[in-house]
Every structure is written in C-alpha cells, then in structure tokens.
Design an enzyme around this catalytic site. Structure first.
Site, PDB file in Angstrom:
ATOM      1  N   LYS A  29      40.141  50.678  39.077  1.00  0.00           N
ATOM      2  CA  LYS A  29      40.699  49.799  38.041  1.00  0.00           C
ATOM      3  C   LYS A  29      39.659  48.766  37.599  1.00  0.00           C
ATOM      4  CE  LYS A  29      42.926  45.876  40.059  1.00  0.00           C
ATOM      5  NZ  LYS A  29      43.834  44.812  39.962  1.00  0.00           N
ATOM      6  N   LYS A  43      41.233  45.609  49.911  1.00  0.00           N
ATOM      7  CA  LYS A  43      40.414  44.389  49.908  1.00  0.00           C
ATOM      8  C   LYS A  43      39.883  44.038  51.292  1.00  0.00           C
ATOM      9  CE  LYS A  43      41.837  42.271  45.630  1.00  0.00           C
ATOM     10  NZ  LYS A  43      42.362  41.126  44.903  1.00  0.00           N
ATOM     11  N   LYS A  67      38.173  41.822  37.856  1.00  0.00           N
ATOM     12  CA  LYS A  67      37.260  40.690  37.636  1.00  0.00           C
ATOM     13  C   LYS A  67      36.309  40.503  38.804  1.00  0.00           C
ATOM     14  CE  LYS A  67      41.117  37.753  37.364  1.00  0.00           C
ATOM     15  NZ  LYS A  67      42.058  38.061  38.447  1.00  0.00           N
TER      16      LYS A  67
HETATM   17  N1  AQP Z   1      42.741  46.915  35.225  1.00  0.00           N
HETATM   18  C1  AQP Z   1      43.961  46.467  35.017  1.00  0.00           C
HETATM   19  N2  AQP Z   1      44.821  47.163  34.234  1.00  0.00           N
HETATM   20  C2  AQP Z   1      46.081  46.709  33.997  1.00  0.00           C
HETATM   21  N3  AQP Z   1      46.546  45.536  34.507  1.00  0.00           N
HETATM   22  C3  AQP Z   1      45.727  44.815  35.286  1.00  0.00           C
HETATM   23  N4  AQP Z   1      45.871  43.645  35.919  1.00  0.00           N
HETATM   24  C4  AQP Z   1      44.732  43.325  36.565  1.00  0.00           C
HETATM   25  N5  AQP Z   1      43.817  44.278  36.356  1.00  0.00           N
HETATM   26  C5  AQP Z   1      44.403  45.237  35.575  1.00  0.00           C
HETATM   27  C6  AQP Z   1      47.097  42.875  35.901  1.00  0.00           C
HETATM   28  O1  AQP Z   1      46.757  41.521  35.662  1.00  0.00           O
HETATM   29  C7  AQP Z   1      47.654  40.685  36.381  1.00  0.00           C
HETATM   30  C8  AQP Z   1      46.903  39.658  37.151  1.00  0.00           C
HETATM   31  O2  AQP Z   1      46.126  40.238  38.150  1.00  0.00           O
HETATM   32  P1  AQP Z   1      45.347  39.279  39.141  1.00  0.00           P
HETATM   33  O3  AQP Z   1      44.152  38.750  38.492  1.00  0.00           O
HETATM   34  O4  AQP Z   1      46.221  38.265  39.717  1.00  0.00           O
HETATM   35  O5  AQP Z   1      45.001  40.215  40.316  1.00  0.00           O
HETATM   36  P2  AQP Z   1      44.430  41.624  40.326  1.00  0.00           P
HETATM   37  O6  AQP Z   1      45.457  42.614  39.917  1.00  0.00           O
HETATM   38  O7  AQP Z   1      43.856  41.796  41.701  1.00  0.00           O
HETATM   39  O8  AQP Z   1      43.306  41.571  39.189  1.00  0.00           O
HETATM   40  P3  AQP Z   1      41.775  41.713  39.376  1.00  0.00           P
HETATM   41  O9  AQP Z   1      41.127  41.539  38.053  1.00  0.00           O
HETATM   42  O10 AQP Z   1      41.459  42.987  40.090  1.00  0.00           O
HETATM   43  O11 AQP Z   1      41.436  40.464  40.268  1.00  0.00           O
HETATM   44  P4  AQP Z   1      40.587  40.426  41.568  1.00  0.00           P
HETATM   45  O12 AQP Z   1      39.327  41.149  41.223  1.00  0.00           O
HETATM   46  O13 AQP Z   1      40.359  38.973  41.887  1.00  0.00           O
HETATM   47  O14 AQP Z   1      41.379  41.127  42.616  1.00  0.00           O
HETATM   48  C9  AQP Z   1      48.519  41.580  37.253  1.00  0.00           C
HETATM   49  O15 AQP Z   1      49.770  41.759  36.594  1.00  0.00           O
HETATM   50  C10 AQP Z   1      47.754  42.858  37.279  1.00  0.00           C
HETATM   51  O16 AQP Z   1      48.615  43.969  37.442  1.00  0.00           O
END
Ligand code: AQP
Length: 339
Positions: A202, A119, A205
């Site tokens: 992955k 990030k 969002k």
């Molecule tokens: N692609 C994914 N596959 C499986 N699990 C996922 N999680 C997120 N994306 C996937 C799981 O969702 C939970 C919450 O994640 P988060 O939103 O707090 O942070 P993140 O993992 O950084 O998710 P994003 O969507 O990628 O958010 P941004 O874009 O803001 O960084 C966690 O348990 C994560 O493992």
C-alpha cells in the site's frame, strides 16, 4: 441494541506520522468531506498519540506534521463550521478510555492484528507497548464519541472489527448496551491505493522510498516525475476490467485516475483501453496536478500563518469535550469508579 439509539456520528483520524499521501486523500479524506453533507455529526482527528507508536518523532517535526495535516484536511474541504476538527492529545478522554479498553481487550486479539505483525516485523520484542495497544486506543478514539460510522481505507478494516469486539465485550461484561457497535464505511474513491514502486504494497507515508508515494505537498514537476517513473508492465491498457487481472501496477494507476476523476474503473478503461503507458502516464500526471494543486496551494497558505490552524484545533477540542466528558464519566460510573 437498536441502531437508532445513538446519534448518527462519524469519527475518523489520520496519523501525523509524516506528510499526507494521495492514499490518505483518496482512501479517507475525500469520503470525510462528503460525509459532512450527509445526516451525520462529523469529528475528524489528527491522531498524534498514535503517531509515536511506531517510532518517536522529533518534537518540532510532530508539531509541524500535525498542523500540516490539519491544513490538509481543511484545504481538502473539511469545514470547521461543519465538522469538529481536533488533535487527539488535546482531548484527554481518548487516552483515559484507552486505558479501560486495554483492560477489556485480550492479548490474543491484539496479537492477531496484521498491522501489528507488519509494523513490529521480526523484532516484536523491540516494538513499543504502544504499537501493540494501538487498536485499543483507536477503539477509544471512536467510542469516546459513541461514533456510529467510521470511514476508513481497506487496511483499517481489521481494527474496526476489533473496535466492535471491544464494544460488545464491554457491553456484555457490564450488562449495559452503552457503546454502539460501530459500522465501518469502506467505500469511496479508492479504498486501497498502492505504492508506485510495488503494486503489492500500500502507498504509505512511512515508506522509506519517497518515489513510492505522491505527497499532497508535491509540486507539479515532482508529481509528473513520480508518475513517469511508476512501475508498470510493457502491455497496453485493456478496455475491460478483466484485463487488469494479475497486473497490480496497471490496476493501481487506472484506479488512481478513476478516483481523481470521480469515474468508475470501467468508464476509464472504455476511454483509455489500447493506450500505452507512454500516453496514459502524462494524462494521469496532468489530472493529478489539476486536482491536487489547489489543495497544496491552500495548504501552503494555511501553513504560512499557523495561528488560524491552532485556533481551529483549540475550538475543536472544546466542542469535542462536550461530547467526550459525559461519555467518560458514565463509563467510570458503569465500571464502579467513583469521582
Ligand atoms: N494507500 C492507502 N489507500 C487507501 N487508504 C489509505 N489510508 C492510508 N493509506 C491508504 C487510509 O488513510 C487513513 C489514515 O491512515 P493513517 O495515516 O492513520 O494510518 P495508515 O493507514 O497506517 O497510513 P500510512 O500512510 O500507511 O501511515 P504510516 O506510514 O504512518 O503507517 C486510514 O483510513 C487509512 O485506511
């Protein structure tokens, strides 16, 4: 430390940094829901303090995202009667314990986190201090409840290891087994859902491409279009797991199908082996719409009157503080802070 000395308690959270994705749902929320009916107390959190670490968010958008995330939790089956549902900033002990953990964690530990490296990218000098300290706040989120189990997707494994390191160092430095050594729960529907545009990335969002993800609020036509346009290869689907080796996009779509339909990958391949994507993709789209439409319509109903969500989060914060306030008080006592 005996594992049984702590109440079996689950904590997990999701950032309201955007809309909920299918990755969040299959990787985390489905497991959150099932853990409510196991022998655990369950606490689920909209981690809004984390949501501003990568970049600041328009205040109205953050408020909207937080409520919509709560709506997504409830619509997916998290019951405010069975679980404590909270907004992180409304339970101040999270941030208070995070400060202590900032002083326990070492710079070297934080610098090794792959999420930080991904990030912050090449311009780490311009990244926020909050992004660097993110894992210490996450450790505080978990340990302020003395949570014993944390269901997460594969991408959070390293942060969970760091949480264990912080707990162990605190316990060792102060000579008291006060914090549990939390177990990650990386299991369930699909622990790693990949981008629809790139099978090596992955689903996220914050990906700039909306076509890379399925949002929990997407309508049926949008879901069908995104799946139709998902990157694939020209070959037919295999009947055996080994046939998905080196085919990340194909594996991802089959994985999503299996997770949505509560089937194993092997069972899905027995059914769809030999199919071209022209046949498989419409079937996947139909399944995704069937499973997600009831959730998105319930989210829309909840978002039409956000008072109910606000009431649930206010009650959750009260319930949470019954757990967190004594744990923070005892932490301060152990450290030598007097009140
Ligand atoms: N692609 C994914 N596959 C499986 N699990 C996922 N999680 C997120 N994306 C996937 C799981 O969702 C939970 C919450 O994640 P988060 O939103 O707090 O942070 P993140 O993992 O950084 O998710 P994003 O969507 O990628 O958010 P941004 O874009 O803001 O960084 C966690 O348990 C994560 O493992």
């Amino acid at each position: 430390m005996s594992e049984t000395s702590f109440t079996p308690r689950v904590f997990s959270g999701i950032q309201p940094s955007g809309g909920l994705t299918l990755g969040n749902y299959l990787g985390a929320i489905k497991r959150f829901v099932s853990m409510q009916d196991e022998d655990f107390e369950t606490v689920y959190c909209m981690v809004d303090l984390h949501a501003i670490t990568a970049k600041l968010i328009d205040p109205a958008e953050l408020r909207h995202n937080t409520r919509e995330l709560a709506a997504g939790f409830i619509a997916s089956g998290i019951s405010p009667e069975k679980s404590i549902l909270i907004n992180q900033s409304q339970v101040p002990e999270h941030a208070q314990l995070a400060w202590i953990f900032n002083c326990i964690a070492r710079m070297g530990w934080m610098g090794r986190m792959t999420q930080w490296k991904d990030k912050a990218g090449k311009n780490a000098e311009a990244a926020s201090l909050g992004l660097f300290a993110y894992p210490a706040l996450m450790a505080a989120d978990i340990l302020i409840y003395h949570a014993t189990h944390v269901p997460v997707g594969e991408d959070q494994k390293q942060h969970l290891e760091l949480t264990r390191d912080i707990a162990a160092k605190f316990n060792h430095d102060y000579g008291e087994d006060f914090f549990p050594i939390t177990e990650p729960v990386i299991e369930g529907a699909a622990t790693r859902v990949m981008s629809l545009r790139d099978g090596a990335k992955k689903m996220s969002k914050s990906d700039p491409s909306d076509a890379s993800r399925i949002n929990m609020t997407d309508d049926a036509d949008t879901i069908a279009r995104k799946i139709r346009k998902a990157k694939t290869d020209p070959d037919a689907l295999p009947s055996e797991l080994a046939g998905l080796d080196d085919r990340p996009e194909a594996r991802n779509l089959v994985n999503i199908y299996a997770a949505l339909n509560d089937q194993s990958l092997e069972d899905v391949l027995k059914d769809v082996g030999g199919q071209q994507f022209g046949t498989f993709k419409p079937a996947l789209a139909e399944l995704a719409v069937e499973k997600l439409a009831p959730i998105s319509s319930e989210m829309a109903r909840l978002m039409a009157d956000t008072d109910e969500i606000d009431r649930i989060l206010a009650k959750g914060a009260e319930q949470a503080r019954v757990i967190t306030a004594p744990i923070l008080k005892r932490t301060y006592e152990i450290i030598g802070m007097v009140s």
